[in-house]
Design an enzyme around this catalytic site. Structure first.
Site, PDB file in Angstrom:
ATOM      1  N   GLY A 167       0.810  -1.206   0.000  1.00 18.58           N
ATOM      2  CA  GLY A 167       0.000   0.000   0.000  1.00 18.58           C
ATOM      3  C   GLY A 167       0.848   1.262   0.000  1.00 18.58           C
ATOM      4  N   ASP A 168       1.856   1.290   0.867  1.00 19.88           N
ATOM      5  CA  ASP A 168       2.757   2.445   0.926  1.00 19.88           C
ATOM      6  C   ASP A 168       3.532   2.608  -0.378  1.00 19.88           C
ATOM      7  OD1 ASP A 168       2.652   3.502   3.797  1.00 19.88           O
ATOM      8  OD2 ASP A 168       2.946   1.370   4.128  1.00 19.88           O
ATOM      9  N   SER A 169       4.073   1.501  -0.881  1.00 22.94           N
ATOM     10  CA  SER A 169       4.914   1.579  -2.073  1.00 22.94           C
ATOM     11  C   SER A 169       4.122   1.993  -3.302  1.00 22.94           C
ATOM     12  CB  SER A 169       5.602   0.236  -2.307  1.00 22.94           C
ATOM     13  OG  SER A 169       6.440  -0.092  -1.213  1.00 22.94           O
TER      14      SER A 169
END
Length: 397
Positions: A167-169
């Site tokens: 999700g962050d990446s």
């Protein structure tokens, strides 16, 4: 510095993953990235995951090519320093909670007035608007609410995590794409800088393929399917005789025929009902059983050799140990040597994407906290006495 982003200055006011990963990619391609860190402890990722001599190995990767400026953002002079940097920057990337930048007196109206050419990349859980904007949101929540977790895992199991911070990446990548589009607009004289509003949830949702029209028009909800690829056949993960697993994608019409001949099932290759994907989907259980029966009778090496000769896409499931030892990764410079501050050598991931004329490069690993504070302040016009005063008063470290 060299690279396609040479001459671009990026200010990073971010911690952990999303904003720092976005800034890291820009740094790898030549941007001057100034990372703003709080005094004393800095970015929490300095202590995340596995440590070497008290510092995270992830830190050295996530912050390579960046300059560390340690500033107390609770002081008026510290805020003023950020304003001076923003006035000369091209991009500012942040992943604070919506409204936090405004609370510091550095909202978009202020930054845009200081520097009309500045691009502001804002990465948050739910975006800068909407009823959920004030909720805290990490990458795991983005994966859950973006639809990815629901479709990941075994059909009869709980929704699964991929094993890395997807999700962050994904938000980071969308942030870089937005920053580059905005920079192109500015550099070609088409307009001023703008806000790039990136949501963790929306970044995941953007990868969810045709799930929305399938649901809206057909009432179909895509479910968890383990290693299979629902609606596309045959494509799955199959066991081998030596306890390994192989991913086989035999889902185009000619590849399917080659696969069936390879596993000794000419009858399936020549079956008119299986000539196209829609027919194969109807008999996916039969096809998976036939393929698994063949793979289970052979070692992973035998399976891969046979499929490679037949031109059928396939691959073993790699651990990080497999990746590091793989000659293709090595030939593509995807495993790079690095040296830590204490002289210890360690392997690090290479740079993606590969540009033919202006490739990315690693100039140094993640810096110590505040390592470049004096250099950056001098570049802003502060003399030695002023820098010493700011340090004594705790404005910078």
């Amino acid at each position: 510095m060299s690279g396609p982003l040479k001459g671009i200055r990026v200010i990073e006011i971010g911690t952990l993953i999303a904003a720092p990963f976005a800034a890291r990619m820009m740094a790898e391609f030549g941007a001057e990235v100034i990372k703003i860190e709080a005094p004393v402890h800095g970015d929490p990722i300095r202590k995340w995951r596995k440590l070497h001599e008290g510092t995270s190995l992830w830190w050295y990767l996530q912050s390579r090519n960046k300059k560390s400026l340690s500033v107390n953002l609770k002081s008026a002079e510290g805020i003023a320093l950020i304003g001076r940097l923003a006035a000369e920057a091209d991009v500012l990337i942040e992943n604070m909670k919506p409204g936090a930048l405004e609370n510091l007196g550095l909202g978009w109206d202020v930054l845009h007035a200081l520097n009309p050419k500045l691009t502001l990349v804002r990465i948050s859980g739910y975006g800068q608007t909407g009823p959920y904007k004030d909720r805290p949101g990490f990458g795991a929540i983005g994966e859950a609410m973006g639809g990815m977790r629901y479709t990941t895992g075994e059909p009869d199991g709980v929704p699964a995590r991929a094993g890395v911070s997807l999700g962050d990446s994904l938000a980071s990548l969308h942030g870089v794409i937005g920053a580059l589009m905005s920079l192109l607009r500015v550099k070609t004289g088409q307009g001023e800088g703008q806000v790039v509003d990136v949501s963790l949830v929306e970044s995941v949702f953007n990868l969810m393929e045709s799930t929305v029209p399938e649901y809206d028009l057909l009432g179909h909800v895509r479910e968890r399917s383990g290693g299979a690829l629902p609606g596309i056949a045959p494509s799955n993960t199959y066991p081998t005789r030596d306890g390994s697993f192989v991913v086989i994608a035999g889902n185009s019409n000619p590849i399917f025929k080659r696969l069936m001949h390879t596993i000794g099932r000419a009858d399936l290759a020549d079956d008119p009902a299986l000539e196209h994907n829609d027919g194969r989907v109807q008999q996916v259980a039969l096809l998976d059983a036939a393929i698994a029966g063949w793979t289970s009778a052979h070692t992973i090496g035998e399976v891969l050799d046979a499929l490679e000769q037949a031109g059928v896409p396939s691959g073993r499931i790699y651990s990080v140990a497999d990746i590091v030892a793989d000659p293709h990764y090595q030939a593509r410079d995807m495993i790079l040597p690095a040296r830590l501050p204490d002289g210890v050598e360690v392997k690090m991931p290479g740079i993606v994407p590969k540009l033919s004329d202006t490739p990315g490069e690693v100039r140094w690993q993640g810096p110590s906290l505040g390592q470049h504070t004096g250099e950056i302040l001098a570049g802003l016009g502060f003399d030695d006495n002023e820098i010493a005063r700011l340090r004594e008063q705790g404005v910078v470290q």
